[in-house]
Design a protein around this motif. Structure first.
Motif, PDB file in Angstrom:
ATOM      1  N   LEU A  28     -10.953   4.825 -20.766  1.00  0.00           N
ATOM      2  CA  LEU A  28     -11.038   3.245 -20.057  1.00  0.00           C
ATOM      3  C   LEU A  28      -9.649   2.579 -19.834  1.00  0.00           C
ATOM      4  CD1 LEU A  28     -12.750   1.167 -19.453  1.00  0.00           C
ATOM      5  CD2 LEU A  28     -12.636  -0.229 -22.453  1.00  0.00           C
ATOM      6  N   ALA A  29      -8.199   2.984 -20.888  1.00  0.00           N
ATOM      7  CA  ALA A  29      -6.610   2.635 -20.841  1.00  0.00           C
ATOM      8  C   ALA A  29      -6.740   3.474 -19.212  1.00  0.00           C
ATOM      9  CB  ALA A  29      -5.872   2.642 -21.629  1.00  0.00           C
ATOM     10  N   GLN A  30      -7.024   4.717 -19.023  1.00  0.00           N
ATOM     11  CA  GLN A  30      -6.245   4.787 -17.408  1.00  0.00           C
ATOM     12  C   GLN A  30      -7.249   4.145 -16.631  1.00  0.00           C
ATOM     13  OE1 GLN A  30      -6.729   9.282 -18.532  1.00  0.00           O
ATOM     14  NE2 GLN A  30      -5.574   9.456 -19.776  1.00  0.00           N
ATOM     15  N   LEU A  31      -8.297   3.897 -16.917  1.00  0.00           N
ATOM     16  CA  LEU A  31      -8.807   3.247 -15.738  1.00  0.00           C
ATOM     17  C   LEU A  31      -8.078   2.443 -15.160  1.00  0.00           C
ATOM     18  CD1 LEU A  31     -12.469   4.568 -16.306  1.00  0.00           C
ATOM     19  CD2 LEU A  31     -11.023   5.043 -13.802  1.00  0.00           C
ATOM     20  N   ILE A  32      -7.825   0.970 -16.369  1.00  0.00           N
ATOM     21  CA  ILE A  32      -7.102  -0.396 -16.294  1.00  0.00           C
ATOM     22  C   ILE A  32      -6.133  -0.483 -15.689  1.00  0.00           C
ATOM     23  CG2 ILE A  32      -7.149  -2.827 -17.273  1.00  0.00           C
ATOM     24  CD1 ILE A  32      -9.253  -2.024 -18.870  1.00  0.00           C
ATOM     25  N   ALA A  33      -4.729   0.737 -15.772  1.00  0.00           N
ATOM     26  CA  ALA A  33      -3.845   1.220 -15.077  1.00  0.00           C
ATOM     27  C   ALA A  33      -3.746   1.615 -14.042  1.00  0.00           C
ATOM     28  CB  ALA A  33      -2.811   1.968 -16.406  1.00  0.00           C
ATOM     29  N   GLY A  34      -4.951   2.391 -13.984  1.00  0.00           N
ATOM     30  CA  GLY A  34      -4.484   2.751 -12.607  1.00  0.00           C
ATOM     31  C   GLY A  34      -4.820   1.976 -10.968  1.00  0.00           C
ATOM     32  N   PRO A  35      -4.341   2.470  -9.874  1.00  0.00           N
ATOM     33  CA  PRO A  35      -4.139   2.158  -9.095  1.00  0.00           C
ATOM     34  C   PRO A  35      -6.226   1.222  -7.949  1.00  0.00           C
ATOM     35  CG  PRO A  35      -4.107   4.195  -8.484  1.00  0.00           C
ATOM     36  CD  PRO A  35      -4.263   4.067  -9.592  1.00  0.00           C
ATOM     37  N   VAL A  36      -6.471   2.271  -8.434  1.00  0.00           N
ATOM     38  CA  VAL A  36      -8.285   1.636  -7.335  1.00  0.00           C
ATOM     39  C   VAL A  36      -8.753   1.573  -9.138  1.00  0.00           C
ATOM     40  CG1 VAL A  36     -10.093   2.678  -5.699  1.00  0.00           C
ATOM     41  CG2 VAL A  36      -7.383   2.601  -5.775  1.00  0.00           C
ATOM     42  N   LEU A  37     -10.314   0.903  -9.282  1.00  0.00           N
ATOM     43  CA  LEU A  37     -10.990   1.195  -9.510  1.00  0.00           C
ATOM     44  C   LEU A  37     -12.528   1.128  -9.145  1.00  0.00           C
ATOM     45  CD1 LEU A  37     -12.068   1.333 -12.986  1.00  0.00           C
ATOM     46  CD2 LEU A  37     -11.749  -1.486 -12.864  1.00  0.00           C
ATOM     47  N   GLN A  84     -11.715 -10.629 -19.128  1.00  0.00           N
ATOM     48  CA  GLN A  84     -10.840 -10.071 -20.597  1.00  0.00           C
ATOM     49  C   GLN A  84     -10.465  -8.544 -19.936  1.00  0.00           C
ATOM     50  OE1 GLN A  84      -9.321 -11.568 -22.457  1.00  0.00           O
ATOM     51  NE2 GLN A  84      -8.421 -10.269 -23.644  1.00  0.00           N
ATOM     52  N   MET A  85     -11.151  -7.844 -19.860  1.00  0.00           N
ATOM     53  CA  MET A  85     -11.410  -6.639 -19.661  1.00  0.00           C
ATOM     54  C   MET A  85     -10.343  -5.779 -18.327  1.00  0.00           C
ATOM     55  SD  MET A  85     -14.338  -3.356 -18.766  1.00  0.00           S
ATOM     56  CE  MET A  85     -14.105  -2.089 -18.350  1.00  0.00           C
ATOM     57  N   LEU A  86     -10.183  -7.800 -17.511  1.00  0.00           N
ATOM     58  CA  LEU A  86      -9.573  -6.889 -16.111  1.00  0.00           C
ATOM     59  C   LEU A  86      -7.920  -6.928 -15.850  1.00  0.00           C
ATOM     60  CD1 LEU A  86     -12.230  -5.421 -14.012  1.00  0.00           C
ATOM     61  CD2 LEU A  86     -10.717  -3.918 -15.041  1.00  0.00           C
ATOM     62  N   LYS A  87      -7.443  -8.350 -16.976  1.00  0.00           N
ATOM     63  CA  LYS A  87      -6.884  -9.067 -17.277  1.00  0.00           C
ATOM     64  C   LYS A  87      -5.534  -8.443 -16.816  1.00  0.00           C
ATOM     65  CE  LYS A  87      -5.638  -8.873 -21.670  1.00  0.00           C
ATOM     66  NZ  LYS A  87      -5.894  -9.855 -23.322  1.00  0.00           N
ATOM     67  N   GLY A 118      -4.995  -3.160  -9.760  1.00  0.00           N
ATOM     68  CA  GLY A 118      -4.851  -2.078  -8.559  1.00  0.00           C
ATOM     69  C   GLY A 118      -6.010  -3.211  -7.812  1.00  0.00           C
ATOM     70  N   VAL A 119      -6.630  -2.007  -6.944  1.00  0.00           N
ATOM     71  CA  VAL A 119      -8.209  -2.482  -6.020  1.00  0.00           C
ATOM     72  C   VAL A 119      -9.027  -1.981  -7.129  1.00  0.00           C
ATOM     73  CG1 VAL A 119      -8.294  -2.813  -3.311  1.00  0.00           C
ATOM     74  CG2 VAL A 119      -6.049  -2.012  -4.148  1.00  0.00           C
ATOM     75  N   LEU A 120      -9.901  -3.521  -6.520  1.00  0.00           N
ATOM     76  CA  LEU A 120     -11.581  -3.081  -7.261  1.00  0.00           C
ATOM     77  C   LEU A 120     -12.183  -2.833  -6.425  1.00  0.00           C
ATOM     78  CD1 LEU A 120     -13.289  -3.685 -10.345  1.00  0.00           C
ATOM     79  CD2 LEU A 120     -13.479  -6.013  -9.258  1.00  0.00           C
ATOM     80  N   VAL A 121     -12.802  -1.755  -6.006  1.00  0.00           N
ATOM     81  CA  VAL A 121     -14.009  -1.993  -4.968  1.00  0.00           C
ATOM     82  C   VAL A 121     -14.992  -2.218  -5.347  1.00  0.00           C
ATOM     83  CG1 VAL A 121     -15.171   0.008  -3.319  1.00  0.00           C
ATOM     84  CG2 VAL A 121     -12.532   0.353  -3.845  1.00  0.00           C
ATOM     85  N   SER A 122     -15.998  -2.365  -4.456  1.00  0.00           N
ATOM     86  CA  SER A 122     -17.542  -3.012  -5.658  1.00  0.00           C
ATOM     87  C   SER A 122     -18.701  -3.466  -4.236  1.00  0.00           C
ATOM     88  CB  SER A 122     -16.900  -4.148  -6.487  1.00  0.00           C
ATOM     89  OG  SER A 122     -16.641  -5.387  -5.065  1.00  0.00           O
ATOM     90  N   ASP A 123     -19.704  -4.108  -5.043  1.00  0.00           N
ATOM     91  CA  ASP A 123     -20.785  -4.298  -3.900  1.00  0.00           C
ATOM     92  C   ASP A 123     -20.650  -5.868  -3.535  1.00  0.00           C
ATOM     93  OD1 ASP A 123     -21.509  -5.137  -5.897  1.00  0.00           O
ATOM     94  OD2 ASP A 123     -23.752  -3.827  -5.758  1.00  0.00           O
TER      95      ASP A 123
END
Length: 300
Positions: free
Chosen positions: A19-28, A68-71, A75-80
């Motif tokens: 989870l920490a790696q995901l939040i620290a990454g460039p794309v989610l 709070q989780m993504l504060k 990176g860039v958040l990809v979503s619908d």
């Protein structure tokens, strides 16, 4: 159930590291789906990247917890197009496959609406030209930026025109409202124009949902999602889930790099300190102390 509980205790740290790696990454990549439980319902959220996947259960579809989780996410958040993502303070990319599906549906529902087609046809041509570049060069900014002028020209023409039909006005408003979130991938390396990564991960939840129906409780689902997160991460990294567990390694990066040491298992497995299996607990409650049996729980 005891075995699953022990695995979750053992690999909770691995789950938190991913989870920490995901939040620290460039794309989610993010998506959610409904889950019916024995005592109600809730939603399973998936957070994914090309190297990790995490599932989280929430009782509500409200996205307040994301702030709070993504504060610290930069990176860039990809979503619908779910509105819960709108206020998040990060760069965002909306899934263009979702958008094209909605455009196709609107065209089928309004086959004689020329105004609507005057929007969908140029947008489709623009997107096709961009995807051709993606197919040839990949998601590289230096090639994607060549389409920036065409994108600006499309939105400028769209903003200046007046439409009369409800379908065309609705699509115009939607496109202009999401203008800054539709082509973010043109300006950033490695950002996808679709949310297929998260949608593929959600399929694992759908399969599980079909298997269990409404027989699962929240506690059991939460434990299952920890192990499912490890499984799906192994899957996207092309790692054997079983071999990873048998290696006794808890750092997946170390295991994937082949740097882990082979650990010989103890001749006698013992329970972690403080852990009491439900079967032993029931025996104690039944009065096994009268038999003179002493059960000792030791640390690993």
């Amino acid at each position: 159930m005891d075995f699953r509980h022990l695995l979750v205790r053992k690999y909770r740290k691995t789950y938190n590291m991913l989870l920490a790696q995901l939040i620290a990454g460039p794309v989610l990549h993010i998506d959610e789906t409904e889950m019916k439980l024995k005592d109600g319902r809730g939603y399973v959220w998936v957070f994914a990247s090309p190297s990790a996947t995490i599932y989280i259960f929430r009782r509500s579809r409200e996205g307040d917890f994301l702030r709070q989780m993504l504060k610290n996410f930069k990176g860039v958040l990809v979503s619908d197009f779910y509105s819960a993502y709108d206020g998040l303070p990060c760069l965002q990319q909306r899934c263009l496959i979702h958008l094209m599906r909605d455009m196709n549906r609107a065209t089928l529902d309004n086959p004689f609406d020329q105004e609507l087609q005057s929007i969908t046809a140029p947008f489709g041509a623009l997107l096709r030209s961009i995807i051709m570049t993606v197919d040839e060069h990949g998601l590289k900014r230096r090639y994607m930026q060549t389409h920036a002028n065409a994108v600006e020209a499309f939105f400028s023409a769209l903003a200046e025109r007046f439409y009369e039909s409800d379908a065309s006005k609705g699509l115009q408003e939607r496109l202009l409202r999401n203008r800054q979130r539709l082509f973010t991938f043109l300006k950033n390396d490695g950002v996808s124009w679709n949310n297929n990564l998260a949608e593929n991960a959600i399929k694992r939840v759908s399969d599980y949902r079909e298997d269990v129906g409404r027989s699962v409780k929240e506690a059991g689902l939460a434990e299952h999602l920890v192990l499912l997160s490890l499984y799906q991460t192994c899957r996207v990294r092309d790692i054997s889930f079983l071999k990873f567990l048998l290696s006794r390694e808890r750092d997946m990066d170390t295991y994937a790099a082949g740097k882990h040491r082979r650990r010989r298992g103890p001749r006698i497995e013992i329970y972690p300190k403080g852990y009491l299996p439900s079967s032993i607990g029931s025996l104690r409650r039944a009065g096994t102390s009268r038999t003179g049996i002493t059960i000792t729980v030791e640390s690993e």
